[in-house]
Design an enzyme around this catalytic site. Sequence first.
Site, PDB file in Angstrom:
ATOM      1  N   PRO A   1       7.447  -2.816   4.614  1.00  0.00           N
ATOM      2  CA  PRO A   1       6.611  -3.426   3.603  1.00  0.00           C
ATOM      3  C   PRO A   1       5.960  -2.609   2.553  1.00  0.00           C
ATOM      4  O   PRO A   1       5.860  -3.347   1.480  1.00  0.00           O
ATOM      5  CB  PRO A   1       5.491  -4.236   4.181  1.00  0.00           C
ATOM      6  CG  PRO A   1       5.213  -3.688   5.452  1.00  0.00           C
ATOM      7  CD  PRO A   1       6.537  -3.041   6.005  1.00  0.00           C
TER       8      PRO A   1
ATOM      9  N   GLU B   1       2.705  -1.793  14.650  1.00  0.00           N
ATOM     10  CA  GLU B   1       2.216  -1.326  13.582  1.00  0.00           C
ATOM     11  C   GLU B   1       3.118  -0.419  12.702  1.00  0.00           C
ATOM     12  O   GLU B   1       2.855  -0.067  11.578  1.00  0.00           O
ATOM     13  CB  GLU B   1       0.801  -0.593  13.808  1.00  0.00           C
ATOM     14  CG  GLU B   1      -0.439  -1.363  14.522  1.00  0.00           C
ATOM     15  CD  GLU B   1      -0.610  -2.522  13.476  1.00  0.00           C
ATOM     16  OE1 GLU B   1      -0.675  -2.368  12.255  1.00  0.00           O
ATOM     17  OE2 GLU B   1      -0.999  -3.830  13.980  1.00  0.00           O
TER      18      GLU B   1
ATOM     19  N   ARG C   1      29.087  -7.210   1.687  1.00  0.00           N
ATOM     20  CA  ARG C   1      29.833  -8.161   0.775  1.00  0.00           C
ATOM     21  C   ARG C   1      30.282  -7.323  -0.541  1.00  0.00           C
ATOM     22  O   ARG C   1      31.123  -7.805  -1.352  1.00  0.00           O
ATOM     23  CB  ARG C   1      29.135  -9.454   0.319  1.00  0.00           C
ATOM     24  CG  ARG C   1      27.872  -9.146  -0.248  1.00  0.00           C
ATOM     25  CD  ARG C   1      27.086 -10.422  -0.422  1.00  0.00           C
ATOM     26  NE  ARG C   1      27.708 -11.346  -1.371  1.00  0.00           N
ATOM     27  CZ  ARG C   1      27.740 -11.441  -2.688  1.00  0.00           C
ATOM     28  NH1 ARG C   1      27.098 -10.222  -3.174  1.00  0.00           N
ATOM     29  NH2 ARG C   1      28.085 -12.337  -3.314  1.00  0.00           N
TER      30      ARG C   1
ATOM     31  N   ASP D   1      28.007 -12.153 -10.056  1.00  0.00           N
ATOM     32  CA  ASP D   1      26.883 -12.731  -9.120  1.00  0.00           C
ATOM     33  C   ASP D   1      25.540 -12.214  -9.930  1.00  0.00           C
ATOM     34  O   ASP D   1      25.439 -11.620 -10.945  1.00  0.00           O
ATOM     35  CB  ASP D   1      26.635 -12.164  -8.020  1.00  0.00           C
ATOM     36  CG  ASP D   1      27.313 -13.040  -7.060  1.00  0.00           C
ATOM     37  OD1 ASP D   1      27.768 -14.047  -7.172  1.00  0.00           O
ATOM     38  OD2 ASP D   1      27.905 -12.335  -5.874  1.00  0.00           O
TER      39      ASP D   1
HETATM   40  N1  SAH Z   1       1.341  -2.034   9.630  1.00  0.00           N
HETATM   41  C1  SAH Z   1       2.452  -2.228   8.756  1.00  0.00           C
HETATM   42  C2  SAH Z   1       3.250  -3.386   9.107  1.00  0.00           C
HETATM   43  C3  SAH Z   1       4.137  -3.290  10.254  1.00  0.00           C
HETATM   44  S1  SAH Z   1       4.920  -4.555  10.407  1.00  0.00           S
HETATM   45  C4  SAH Z   1       2.009  -2.392   7.217  1.00  0.00           C
HETATM   46  O1  SAH Z   1       0.952  -3.000   7.195  1.00  0.00           O
HETATM   47  O2  SAH Z   1       2.347  -1.526   6.377  1.00  0.00           O
HETATM   48  C5  SAH Z   1       6.213  -3.919  11.744  1.00  0.00           C
HETATM   49  C6  SAH Z   1       7.625  -3.613  11.110  1.00  0.00           C
HETATM   50  O3  SAH Z   1       8.297  -4.649  10.571  1.00  0.00           O
HETATM   51  C7  SAH Z   1       7.409  -2.468   9.834  1.00  0.00           C
HETATM   52  O4  SAH Z   1       7.510  -1.257  10.522  1.00  0.00           O
HETATM   53  C8  SAH Z   1       8.682  -2.683   9.187  1.00  0.00           C
HETATM   54  O5  SAH Z   1       9.812  -2.090   9.984  1.00  0.00           O
HETATM   55  C9  SAH Z   1       9.013  -3.975   9.405  1.00  0.00           C
HETATM   56  N2  SAH Z   1       8.771  -4.954   8.205  1.00  0.00           N
HETATM   57  C10 SAH Z   1       7.470  -5.675   8.174  1.00  0.00           C
HETATM   58  N3  SAH Z   1       7.425  -6.235   6.742  1.00  0.00           N
HETATM   59  C11 SAH Z   1       8.578  -5.749   6.095  1.00  0.00           C
HETATM   60  C12 SAH Z   1       8.934  -6.221   4.831  1.00  0.00           C
HETATM   61  N4  SAH Z   1       8.194  -6.868   3.945  1.00  0.00           N
HETATM   62  N5  SAH Z   1      10.339  -5.395   4.600  1.00  0.00           N
HETATM   63  C13 SAH Z   1      10.928  -4.826   5.276  1.00  0.00           C
HETATM   64  N6  SAH Z   1      10.646  -4.446   6.721  1.00  0.00           N
HETATM   65  C14 SAH Z   1       9.351  -5.054   7.066  1.00  0.00           C
END
Ligand code: SAH
Length: 252
Positions: free
Chosen positions: A88, A115, A152, A167
């Site tokens: 994220p 986490e 794709r 697209d």
């Molecule tokens: N503690 C982290 C979130 C961990 S969520 C933080 O707050 O930044 C667990 C895993 O889900 C992450 O390591 C990632 O691989 C995935 N993940 C969560 N949200 C995501 C998003 N918006 N985009 C891509 N991967 C995501």
Amino acid sequence: MRIEVISLFPQLIEQVGAFGMARKAVEVGALQLIATDLRNFAQRADRRVDERTFGGGPGMVLQAEPVSRALAAAHSCAPGAKVVFLSPQGAPLTQAWAERLAAEPAVVLLCGRYEGMDERLAGQVDVELSLGDFVLSGGELAAMVVVDAVARLLPGVLGDAASAREDSFSCGGLLDHPHFTRPREWQGRAVPDVLLSGDHAAIRRWRLKRALGATWLKRPELLAGVDLDEEQQALLREFVAQCRESGNEVKS
Ligand code: SAH
């Protein structure tokens, strides 16, 4: 190209290769999709790869060593493969990123859980990509999105390569124009005449105008990043005027 996804849930990843365009990409040989179980690289007899976070607090963290070993194994099969960590905190996944990845011979997608991963792995990651400003419980869904968006674009996957070029986000950074199909009239609403005219120049103009219009209506901020030529500026002005005049739907 080769995409290897390292994850605790490889069965999820296998699913993306079992349907639609990603499946076709695999079938035509454009994509080699490998789903690797991170637990295969566990050091512990119970195959666990997570540990409590230093400093206290809730939540588990993926350990550096199993992830590092999985990455080393991936690189031994595909030296030079770009490593993408789904996170994220990453750069937003865009069509430009999908195009960039599709041009790579090999990519490794790393899925976090809990986490996330031990921060000391950061040096082994080339880029972090995010699906958006929300938190998933794991990187698998994000990796599946990347696989689909990239697959794709690979040669020989879409029946008509032009459809990817037209697209949203590809065609000069604009949204796609509206599409209609049979029947010609549905619930009293007719398909725009021009689309049935066979006049290709008029159809091209209509589509360009409506692509500009869709972008102006739905994602105006995208227009700031587009250098509109004279024809496009005129078509957009026409669309905006018609829109303001009719107060609702632009019909032609
Ligand atoms: N503690 C982290 C979130 C961990 S969520 C933080 O707050 O930044 C667990 C895993 O889900 C992450 O390591 C990632 O691989 C995935 N993940 C969560 N949200 C995501 C998003 N918006 N985009 C891509 N991967 C995501």
